[in-house]
Design an enzyme around this catalytic site. Structure first.
Site, PDB file in Angstrom:
ATOM      1  N   GLY A 262      -5.081  -2.845  36.996  1.00 26.01           N
ATOM      2  CA  GLY A 262      -4.559  -4.086  36.684  1.00 26.01           C
ATOM      3  C   GLY A 262      -4.102  -4.702  37.752  1.00 26.01           C
TER       4      GLY A 262
ATOM      5  N   GLY B   1       2.325  -7.060  38.446  1.00 23.68           N
ATOM      6  CA  GLY B   1       3.040  -6.130  38.995  1.00 23.68           C
ATOM      7  C   GLY B   1       1.892  -5.419  39.923  1.00 23.68           C
TER       8      GLY B   1
ATOM      9  CB  VAL C 120      -9.218   1.801  32.965  1.00 17.87           C
ATOM     10  CG1 VAL C 120      -8.520   3.119  32.934  1.00 17.87           C
ATOM     11  CG2 VAL C 120      -9.483   1.472  34.424  1.00 17.87           C
TER      12      VAL C 120
ATOM     13  CD  GLU D 259       6.743 -22.362  27.883  1.00 16.97           C
ATOM     14  OE1 GLU D 259       7.718 -22.256  28.628  1.00 16.97           O
ATOM     15  OE2 GLU D 259       5.956 -21.562  27.864  1.00 16.97           O
TER      16      GLU D 259
ATOM     17  CG  ASP E  22       3.910  -7.509  29.741  1.00 15.40           C
ATOM     18  OD1 ASP E  22       5.181  -7.521  29.738  1.00 15.40           O
ATOM     19  OD2 ASP E  22       3.116  -8.505  29.956  1.00 15.40           O
TER      20      ASP E  22
ATOM     21  CB  ALA F 221       5.875 -13.245  35.933  1.00 16.01           C
TER      22      ALA F 221
END
Length: 455
Positions: free
Chosen positions: A24, A28, A92, A184, A313, A329
């Site tokens: 990923g 992170g 993956v 938003e 997450d 984030a």
């Protein structure tokens, strides 16, 4: 024996370099890569997409405010100067913890000594996955361009629609979920309809478009202070957004939604009501919470597997006050930093466990182009001042001077002229049970009635 013929367990053999695999390239995972610079190890980062995405601004791509290239960057470009890092474009499918290998969809496998899972999440439909084709979520660039296409096509179709009821449905936009993303989206779509588009159409009044924000809970922005939540709702209503609280959605179809005891015909539905983690916990056969998030140890390792870390997450972990660390984030970046520091210490011979301590920098949400709410804990801001702070914070975290300047200029242009330059309808293949209905919208054919069209 000559050095060239040395075997791995020979005293003259060069010790194998430590192998770190990161699954990923989100906030992170990328933060971990950056913080591991200079470590004597070979690093492999795997992602099923070739770009890193700045997700906090994804809704602005969906609402035609920004272009995709302004919030995404090729992973290889970002890591081009790191010769010890190998980037793999692959999906993956699992982890063989016993063999210490990551399994790929093409049958390949990548060995590791240390593994970092930063696999993110997708939107969740609370047991109604059949709603997804009718109510797309917003987690990827593909999601954003799909939503943008549906929004803009709805206006185009309404321009040609003679039937008043069908035109009204086309000019009704429903957002399910009143968290930051839902708020938003609602505010920006309302401004798009009421400020940007009116001069562009001749047969419809886009100012009459309805934007409906549906929330099952009692208030918008439930994670914020009640005063800020109330301000956000008033601001949305001032933009013309209809806020429906305390009513859960019970059906989504190509014709609209049913929520509470109400039926609403709408051609465009956007899902912002929940998320589900990647199947990382299933890969490892370990405990997860209701959202599929892996329950990690205090140092972000997988219980029983100290060589495997998980961040962002993908995981559920509590902050020092016992509250769940939010899936935002800054939290993912802090976790990536912590994991990198732990790995560095281990490679230096220090095996001590270091619990992760989350430091909340504040919660920010924008309401259209001029208003926002910010909760720093010790101080709470709202209005135009909060919007400027929100904008500066997001520009600061963008990668590269060109992108910062481009986004800043786009926002200034929108702020001054009510014009959004990314109003491009990019065609993509419709898929799933809603394909026929979406093609009807594009061809200008009548929509199905509520309850129909769900194959």
């Amino acid at each position: 024996m000559p050095a060239a013929d040395a075997v791995p367990d020979s005293p003259s053999a060069k010790p194998a370099r430590h192998r770190i695999v990161i699954v990923g390239a989100g906030f992170g995972g990328l933060e971990a890569v950056h913080r591991l610079a200079g470590v004597d190890a070979d690093i492999t980062i795997i992602d099923r997409r070739n770009h890193h995405l700045f997700q906090p601004l994804l809704y602005q791509v969906a609402t035609a405010s920004l272009a995709t290239s302004e919030i995404a960057w090729p992973i290889r470009y970002l890591l081009r100067g790191r010769l010890e890092v190998t980037t793999l474009l692959a999906t993956v499918t699992g982890v063989d913890a016993a063999a210490r290998t990551v399994l790929l969809d093409d049958g390949g496998a990548v060995p590791y000594d240390t593994l970092i899972l930063a696999t993110g999440c997708r939107h969740a439909y609370f047991g109604h996955d059949e709603w997804e084709p009718f109510a797309p979520g917003l987690k990827t660039l593909e999601d954003a361009t799909t939503v943008r296409r549906r929004i803009l096509l709805a206006f185009e179709r309404a321009e040609r629609e003679a039937d008043p009821d069908s035109r009204a449905a086309l000019l009704t936009f429903v957002i399910v979920g009143a968290g930051p993303t839902g708020v938003e989206l609602a505010g920006t779509i309302a401004e798009l309809a009421h400020d940007t588009l009116p001069p562009d159409f001749r047969n419809i009044d886009t100012d009459k478009a309805r934007v409906v924000l549906i929330e099952a809970g009692p208030r918008v922005l439930a994670g914020y202070d009640e005063d800020l939540s109330a301000y956000a709702q008033r601001s949305l209503e001032g933009l013309g957004v209809e806020v429906e609280l305390g009513r859960a959605v019970s059906e989504c179809s190509a014709a609209g939604v049913i929520y509470g005891d109400r039926t609403l015909a709408a051609a465009t539905i956007i899902w912002a009501a929940g998320v589900r983690a990647s199947p990382a916990a299933e890969w490892l056969g370990v405990e997860a919470d209701r959202a599929g998030r892996l329950l990690v140890a205090p140092d972000l390792t997988v219980p029983g597997r100290p060589e495997i870390f998980a961040v962002g997450d993908t995981v559920m972990i509590a902050d020092p006050e016992g509250k769940p660390v939010p899936g935002i984030a800054p939290a993912a970046k802090q976790q990536g930093w912590h994991v990198a520091a732990t790995i560095k210490a281990r490679l230096a011979g220090d095996r001590a466990s270091r619990p992760f301590r989350y430091k909340h920098a504040g919660s920010l949400a924008t309401i259209g182009k001029r208003l926002a709410v910010i909760d720093f804990g010790w101080i709470k801001l709202r209005g135009a001042v909060a919007w400027w702070i929100w904008g500066l914070a997001h520009i600061y975290f963008l990668i590269g001077l060109r992108n910062r300047l481009s986004v800043a200029l786009s926002w200034l242009w929108i702020h001054a002229r009510n014009q959004r330059s990314a109003r491009l309808i990019t065609q993509g293949p419709a898929a799933g049970p809603a394909a026929a209905e979406q093609k009807k919208v594009e061809r200008g054919e009548p929509l199905s009635r509520m309850g129909e069209g769900q194959g």
